[in-house]
Design a protein around this motif. Structure first.
Motif, short mmCIF file in Angstrom:
data_model
loop_
_atom_site.label_atom_id
_atom_site.label_comp_id
_atom_site.label_asym_id
_atom_site.label_seq_id
_atom_site.Cartn_x
_atom_site.Cartn_y
_atom_site.Cartn_z
N LEU A 89 5.85 11.75 9.42
CA LEU A 89 6.13 10.32 9.56
C LEU A 89 4.82 9.59 9.83
O LEU A 89 4.13 9.87 10.80
CB LEU A 89 7.12 10.08 10.71
N ILE A 90 4.48 8.66 8.95
CA ILE A 90 3.21 7.93 9.01
C ILE A 90 3.49 6.46 9.32
O ILE A 90 4.17 5.79 8.55
CB ILE A 90 2.46 8.01 7.66
N PRO A 91 2.97 5.93 10.45
CA PRO A 91 3.14 4.50 10.73
C PRO A 91 2.43 3.66 9.67
O PRO A 91 1.26 3.90 9.37
CB PRO A 91 2.49 4.31 12.09
N LEU A 92 3.16 2.71 9.10
CA LEU A 92 2.57 1.88 8.06
C LEU A 92 3.14 0.47 8.06
O LEU A 92 4.16 0.19 8.68
CB LEU A 92 2.75 2.53 6.68
N TYR A 93 2.43 -0.38 7.34
CA TYR A 93 2.72 -1.81 7.26
C TYR A 93 2.89 -2.16 5.79
O TYR A 93 2.04 -1.82 4.98
CB TYR A 93 1.53 -2.53 7.90
N ASP A 128 6.15 8.24 3.56
CA ASP A 128 5.89 7.50 2.32
C ASP A 128 4.74 8.17 1.56
O ASP A 128 3.65 8.33 2.11
CB ASP A 128 5.52 6.06 2.69
N PRO A 129 4.94 8.54 0.29
CA PRO A 129 3.88 9.22 -0.47
C PRO A 129 2.59 8.41 -0.56
O PRO A 129 1.49 8.98 -0.49
CB PRO A 129 4.50 9.41 -1.86
N ARG A 130 2.69 7.09 -0.68
CA ARG A 130 1.46 6.27 -0.76
C ARG A 130 0.70 6.31 0.56
O ARG A 130 -0.53 6.40 0.57
CB ARG A 130 1.80 4.83 -1.14
N ALA A 131 1.42 6.26 1.68
CA ALA A 131 0.77 6.33 2.99
C ALA A 131 0.16 7.72 3.22
O ALA A 131 -0.95 7.84 3.76
CB ALA A 131 1.76 6.01 4.10
#
Length: 139
Positions: free
Chosen positions: A100-104, A81-84
């Motif tokens: 791959l970035i873990p995000l909520y 995700d570009p924002r993450a």
């Protein structure tokens, strides 16, 4: 994977079915290089969707979402995700565009936060601790 892909898929399905009602296996696919699982179910008045992809190299992509009338209440995934990526790397985010970035996600993806890696058991525990009211029908 330490266990076979079939055992891993069976474990995730069992965890999901023990927690959510009206569960449906939308996709279960096992091939030598990849295993894919997609499930849906109900959590009170909300719908829950799970997608996990395990690769032979040990990497895993996932997405766990709770929706209320097609609107995202909360979601966890590990997308590029570009924002993450901007949150994690600042102005150098483009150098990591495939990571791959873990995000909520909250409020229909209007906000995001970086998180630790998530699995089905951790997602269920998070729901029970943070959204217990959602599981009660009639509220």
């Amino acid at each position: 994977m330490a266990t076979s892909s079939a055992e891993t898929l069976d474990q995730v399905i069992a965890q999901f079915q023990a927690t959510f009602t009206h569960t449906i296996i939308l996709r279960r696919e096992e091939r030598p290089q990849v295993a894919i699982l997609e499930l849906s179910g109900d959590y009170g008045l909300c719908q829950v969707h799970l997608r996990e992809i395990w690769r032979a190299d040990g990497s895993r992509k996932y997405a766990y979402y709770v929706l209320n009338q097609l609107k995202i209440v909360v979601g966890f995934d590990n997308a590029a995700d570009p924002r993450a990526l901007r949150l994690k790397y600042g102005k150098d985010f483009a150098l990591h565009r495939l990571e791959l970035i873990p995000l909520y996600h909250t409020e229909d993806k209007s906000t995001i936060e970086l998180t630790q890696e998530m699995d089905c058991a951790a997602f269920i525990a998070w729901l029970k601790n943070n959204l217990p009211y959602v599981s009660k029908s009639g509220e």
